[in-house]
Design a protein around this motif. Structure first.
Motif, mmCIF file in Angstrom:
data_model
loop_
_atom_site.group_PDB
_atom_site.id
_atom_site.type_symbol
_atom_site.label_atom_id
_atom_site.label_comp_id
_atom_site.label_asym_id
_atom_site.label_seq_id
_atom_site.Cartn_x
_atom_site.Cartn_y
_atom_site.Cartn_z
ATOM 1 N N ARG A 41 -9.281 -11.752 -1.189
ATOM 2 C CA ARG A 41 -9.957 -13.051 -1.181
ATOM 3 C C ARG A 41 -9.965 -13.667 -2.566
ATOM 4 N NH1 ARG A 41 -15.627 -11.764 1.195
ATOM 5 N NH2 ARG A 41 -15.372 -10.145 -0.369
ATOM 6 N N SER A 42 -10.082 -12.848 -3.609
ATOM 7 C CA SER A 42 -10.143 -13.395 -4.968
ATOM 8 C C SER A 42 -8.779 -13.893 -5.450
ATOM 9 C CB SER A 42 -10.697 -12.361 -5.942
ATOM 10 O OG SER A 42 -9.865 -11.219 -5.972
ATOM 11 N N ARG A 43 -7.712 -13.201 -5.069
ATOM 12 C CA ARG A 43 -6.368 -13.617 -5.487
ATOM 13 C C ARG A 43 -5.684 -14.487 -4.435
ATOM 14 N NH1 ARG A 43 -4.468 -7.648 -6.992
ATOM 15 N NH2 ARG A 43 -4.777 -7.617 -4.783
ATOM 16 N N ASN A 44 -6.293 -14.550 -3.247
ATOM 17 C CA ASN A 44 -5.709 -15.303 -2.139
ATOM 18 C C ASN A 44 -4.279 -14.829 -1.870
ATOM 19 O OD1 ASN A 44 -6.164 -17.192 -0.100
ATOM 20 N ND2 ASN A 44 -5.054 -18.773 -1.216
ATOM 21 N N ALA A 45 -4.138 -13.489 -1.782
ATOM 22 C CA ALA A 45 -2.801 -12.911 -1.642
ATOM 23 C C ALA A 45 -2.852 -11.595 -0.867
ATOM 24 C CB ALA A 45 -2.209 -12.657 -3.017
ATOM 25 N N LEU A 46 -1.763 -11.298 -0.222
ATOM 26 C CA LEU A 46 -1.571 -10.032 0.473
ATOM 27 C C LEU A 46 -1.267 -8.955 -0.558
ATOM 28 C CD1 LEU A 46 -1.122 -8.893 3.418
ATOM 29 C CD2 LEU A 46 1.306 -9.280 2.996
ATOM 30 N N TRP A 47 -1.776 -7.732 -0.342
ATOM 31 C CA TRP A 47 -1.443 -6.631 -1.245
ATOM 32 C C TRP A 47 -1.495 -5.304 -0.505
ATOM 33 C CZ3 TRP A 47 -5.351 -3.055 -2.965
ATOM 34 C CH2 TRP A 47 -6.655 -3.395 -2.581
ATOM 35 N N MET A 48 -0.661 -4.376 -0.943
ATOM 36 C CA MET A 48 -0.679 -3.032 -0.394
ATOM 37 C C MET A 48 -1.449 -2.142 -1.356
ATOM 38 S SD MET A 48 2.377 -0.353 0.536
ATOM 39 C CE MET A 48 2.633 0.170 -1.151
ATOM 40 N N LYS A 49 -2.403 -1.415 -0.841
ATOM 41 C CA LYS A 49 -3.184 -0.504 -1.672
ATOM 42 C C LYS A 49 -2.236 0.505 -2.310
ATOM 43 C CE LYS A 49 -6.703 1.392 -3.496
ATOM 44 N NZ LYS A 49 -6.603 1.099 -4.893
ATOM 45 N N GLY A 50 -2.236 0.554 -3.626
ATOM 46 C CA GLY A 50 -1.397 1.486 -4.364
ATOM 47 C C GLY A 50 -0.039 0.935 -4.745
ATOM 48 N N GLU A 51 0.193 -0.360 -4.515
ATOM 49 C CA GLU A 51 1.516 -0.920 -4.810
ATOM 50 C C GLU A 51 1.870 -0.839 -6.292
ATOM 51 O OE1 GLU A 51 1.762 -4.992 -3.492
ATOM 52 O OE2 GLU A 51 -0.169 -5.461 -4.367
ATOM 53 N N THR A 52 0.889 -0.866 -7.181
ATOM 54 C CA THR A 52 1.203 -0.739 -8.607
ATOM 55 C C THR A 52 0.917 0.667 -9.134
ATOM 56 O OG1 THR A 52 -0.973 -1.620 -9.196
ATOM 57 C CG2 THR A 52 0.848 -3.182 -9.132
ATOM 58 N N SER A 53 -0.126 1.328 -8.615
ATOM 59 C CA SER A 53 -0.501 2.659 -9.106
ATOM 60 C C SER A 53 0.258 3.789 -8.416
ATOM 61 C CB SER A 53 -2.000 2.892 -8.891
ATOM 62 O OG SER A 53 -2.281 2.993 -7.495
ATOM 63 N N GLY A 54 0.779 3.524 -7.226
ATOM 64 C CA GLY A 54 1.400 4.586 -6.432
ATOM 65 C C GLY A 54 0.397 5.336 -5.573
ATOM 66 N N ASN A 55 -0.889 5.016 -5.717
ATOM 67 C CA ASN A 55 -1.946 5.695 -4.969
ATOM 68 C C ASN A 55 -2.155 5.022 -3.607
ATOM 69 O OD1 ASN A 55 -2.333 7.433 -7.138
ATOM 70 N ND2 ASN A 55 -3.833 6.091 -8.064
ATOM 71 N N VAL A 56 -1.128 5.083 -2.783
ATOM 72 C CA VAL A 56 -1.191 4.441 -1.470
ATOM 73 C C VAL A 56 -2.139 5.190 -0.542
ATOM 74 C CG1 VAL A 56 1.135 3.484 -1.648
ATOM 75 C CG2 VAL A 56 0.801 5.709 -0.574
ATOM 76 N N LEU A 57 -2.550 4.499 0.495
ATOM 77 C CA LEU A 57 -3.396 5.079 1.533
ATOM 78 C C LEU A 57 -2.567 5.169 2.809
ATOM 79 C CD1 LEU A 57 -6.649 3.057 0.819
ATOM 80 C CD2 LEU A 57 -6.304 5.510 0.436
ATOM 81 N N LYS A 58 -2.291 6.391 3.262
ATOM 82 C CA LYS A 58 -1.493 6.621 4.468
ATOM 83 C C LYS A 58 -2.417 6.632 5.687
ATOM 84 C CE LYS A 58 1.563 10.015 6.600
ATOM 85 N NZ LYS A 58 0.727 10.637 7.626
ATOM 86 N N VAL A 59 -2.120 5.789 6.648
ATOM 87 C CA VAL A 59 -2.938 5.675 7.858
ATOM 88 C C VAL A 59 -2.802 6.926 8.714
ATOM 89 C CG1 VAL A 59 -3.286 4.387 9.998
ATOM 90 C CG2 VAL A 59 -2.709 3.161 7.887
ATOM 91 N N GLU A 60 -3.947 7.478 9.099
ATOM 92 C CA GLU A 60 -3.978 8.599 10.043
ATOM 93 C C GLU A 60 -4.511 8.142 11.405
ATOM 94 O OE1 GLU A 60 -2.528 11.319 9.257
ATOM 95 O OE2 GLU A 60 -2.402 11.040 7.088
ATOM 96 N N GLU A 61 -5.480 7.216 11.372
ATOM 97 C CA GLU A 61 -6.101 6.739 12.617
ATOM 98 C C GLU A 61 -6.775 5.403 12.340
ATOM 99 O OE1 GLU A 61 -8.703 9.199 15.545
ATOM 100 O OE2 GLU A 61 -10.104 8.342 14.088
ATOM 101 N N ILE A 62 -6.699 4.510 13.310
ATOM 102 C CA ILE A 62 -7.396 3.225 13.210
ATOM 103 C C ILE A 62 -8.378 3.138 14.368
ATOM 104 C CG2 ILE A 62 -7.206 0.706 13.247
ATOM 105 C CD1 ILE A 62 -4.373 0.992 12.130
ATOM 106 N N ARG A 63 -9.638 2.940 14.036
ATOM 107 C CA ARG A 63 -10.675 2.732 15.051
ATOM 108 C C ARG A 63 -11.114 1.275 15.007
ATOM 109 N NH1 ARG A 63 -14.412 7.947 16.069
ATOM 110 N NH2 ARG A 63 -12.725 9.473 16.004
#
Length: 133
Positions: free
Chosen positions: A65-87
């Motif tokens: 919301r602050s950057r008004n942009a799409l982003w992937m968690k970990g795109e710069t750090s490499g610390n991505v979040l791998k989905v295991e389950e979505i509720r």
């Protein structure tokens, strides 16, 4: 993700059709928890594109919301979040995602964004107390 006819409340709340209910800004609240420890890692927002990318890639994407942009968690750090389950909650306007983190989740380097606790017994100048995450 959307259907041609709107769902009734009963269909949305008890049926098997996934029909996310985005708010007036086109966002869903998303709570991410560690798949093993169940600790809350981060709370952020997804728009339809972020949700679609999360589902198709298995890596969590958000809408900033602050950057008004799409982003992937970990795109710069490499610390991505791998989905295991979505509720999905009862009225389909919030998600809880169990994920496996590839490293610290918080941009501060902390394991979780929730590494401080509000101590209600003191004034607000010293109210935040560090907790182990």
């Amino acid at each position: 993700m959307s259907s041609s006819a709107p769902l009734t409340s009963q269909e949305r709340e008890t049926g098997s059709h996934f029909a996310p209910k985005f708010d007036s800004n086109g966002l869903l609240t998303c709570v991410v928890v560690d798949a093993l420890s169940k600790d809350v890692l981060v709370v952020a927002f997804m728009n339809e594109e972020a949700l679609g990318l999360t589902r198709s890639t298995g890596k969590i994407h958000f809408w900033s919301r602050s950057r008004n942009a799409l982003w992937m968690k970990g795109e710069t750090s490499g610390n991505v979040l791998k989905v295991e389950e979505i509720r999905v909650d009862c009225d389909q306007d919030a998600l809880v995602i169990a994920a496996t983190p590839a490293g610290p989740t918080c941009h501060t380097g902390e394991t979780s964004c929730f590494y401080r606790m509000l101590n209600a017994e003191v004034d607000d100048t010293v109210a935040l107390v560090r907790v182990k995450t």
